[in-house]
Design a protein around this motif. Structure first.
Motif: not given
Length: 451
Positions: A33, A37-38, A157, A159-163, A165
């Motif tokens: 993450y 991701v970040r 995922d 490719d999706r930081p919201s996942s 979160t």
């Protein structure tokens, strides 16, 4: 007392399991993450992991004193809320400062939860039920983390930081659930904690100022247990995600995906064998059970040595590494009914929080030093790495047998409590009561006579 303790224990265990379930959502994916991701890089990810350990080392020296003065319940609730804030912060952080700060808050909160939960388990149990209580806590925490990790993996995922979160939000909610459940627990007062001395020890046993730490440092059995605990956590837990995984991939040629299977085997052994092992060990000497763990782990390291240094096929090497993780799980299932309850039984009633906090601090030190030492060795010095940890595992056996000589018969073999009305506390020489508890003497004579 039995009725209150039973209801309170069920709530404490439920809250502990749910918080572990929340941790499972994020712990396996924290490095990915932060680094990917970040997009903060491997350096920042390593810093975040280090901050977790550093935060624990900062707060734990003060935690026990607060627990003993205020009780474990407010400390647990405060730590759970703090951990929830840290989890939310990590889920929303996008820069280095906010990520590191959130990691520090989360690390501090989760570190304080350990001794607070352990103290609540002690307060809600009796000497005769304490072993099973800590075993159940260990079982539920491992099960919770495992299930949380599996479910969290369905949402991950990169490719999706919201996942992510979402994962951190679930973790935060679980911490708040723990706080809410804990707030409903009715704990017995400290003076009514089962297993307390009939006669209070002389000297500074109140835990005020530094008296509690002085008493602990003068308590030779507890000091020896802390040394043993450091070696245990250094030789096993401190290697799982660093040295052993590096050795498996570099020396044994194990694919990273196979490490997930090995970790699953470790958890599966704990879940399947835990209560079978409990029935086998709960009436036996704790020190000898811990000594047997050292032998099991020494054999596990030998099997790991075959995987990386032998000349068998890749299939055999893979099977050997999975077996290594499974053997570690067997040893862990033998430790859960012995070490944590022993810390509680060694502690004077007024210092239970400080004893639990000091032991948690020892664990964190081992988990910080273990990867620092084992990681580079496991990646490059394959032969010396295996030899080193075979020796450390055998050291567990030696230290456990030496510790056995410092314990009272009932502390070493809790089943003897059925013949005794009280548990005699093994206190430091200078603060020990001169009054002899007659039932403990009877138990000692029974053991000496081989009955």
């Amino acid at each position: 007392m039995t009725r209150v303790g039973g209801a309170a224990m069920r709530r404490v265990q439920a809250g502990s399991a749910l918080s572990a379930f929340g941790l499972g959502f994020t712990v396996p994916y924290l490095y990915v993450y932060v680094a990917q991701v970040r997009d903060l890089g491997s350096g920042t990810a390593g810093t975040v992991l280090a901050v977790f350990a550093l935060a624990a080392l900062v707060v734990l020296p003060f935690t026990g004193r607060v627990i003993d003065r205020r009780g474990p319940l407010p400390v647990l609730v405060g730590a759970a809320v703090l951990a929830a804030v840290g989890a939310v912060g990590l889920g929303l952080s996008g820069g280095v400062p906010s990520t590191v700060l959130s990691a520090a808050v989360l690390g501090a909160g989760t570190a304080v939860l350990q001794p607070a939960l352990a103290t609540m388990v002690v307060w809600c149990s009796t000497p005769s039920t304490r072993t099973r209580a800590f075993t159940m806590q260990f079982f539920l925490q491992n099960l919770g983390i495992g299930i949380g990790g599996l479910i969290g993996g369905l949402f991950v995922d990169i490719d999706r930081p919201s996942s992510f979160t979402l994962l951190f939000s679930v973790e935060a909610v679980m911490f708040l659930v723990l706080a809410a459940i804990a707030a409903t627990v009715r704990l017995p007062k400290p003076a009514a904690v089962p297993g307390a001395l009939l006669t209070p020890p002389r000297g500074d046993g109140s835990g005020k100022g530094t008296g509690g730490f002085r008493a602990l440092l003068a308590h030779r059995a507890m000091v020896q247990l802390c040394v043993l605990g450091f070696v245990v956590f250094f030789a096993c837990y401190g290697q799982f995600e660093s040295g052993l995984s590096a050795y498996a991939t570099e020396a044994a040629g194990i694919a990273p995906a196979t490490l997930g299977i090995a970790l699953a085997a470790n958890t599966a052994v704990i879940v399947v064998a835990q209560f079978v092992v409990l029935r086998l060990v709960e009436r036996r000497s704790r020190s000898r059970v811990i000594a047997a763990v050292g032998l099991v782990w020494a054999f596990a390291w030998v099997v790991a040595g075959y995987a990386g240094l032998g000349h068998g096929s890749q299939t055999m090497a893979t099977a050997a590494m999975i077996s290594t993780y499974a053997l570690f799980g067997l040893g862990e299932s033998m430790l859960s009914p012995t070490v944590a309850p022993l810390v509680a039984d060694l502690a004077p009633p007024s210092l239970i929080g400080q004893y639990n906090s000091v032991f948690a601090l020892v664990k964190q030190l081992a988990l910080a030093v273990g990867p620092a030492v084992g990681g580079p060795m496991g990646a490059t010095l394959h032969g010396p790495y295996i030899v080193t940890f075979v020796v450390f595992s055998l050291g567990v056996t030696v230290l456990a047998l030496r510790l056995g000589g410092r314990l009272t018969p009932v502390q070493d073999r809790p089943a003897l409590a059925s013949t005794s009305r009280v548990v005699a506390q093994h206190l430091p020489e200078e603060v020990a009561s001169e009054e002899v508890v007659s039932d403990a003497v009877v138990a000692r004579d029974m053991v000496s006579a081989g009955r």
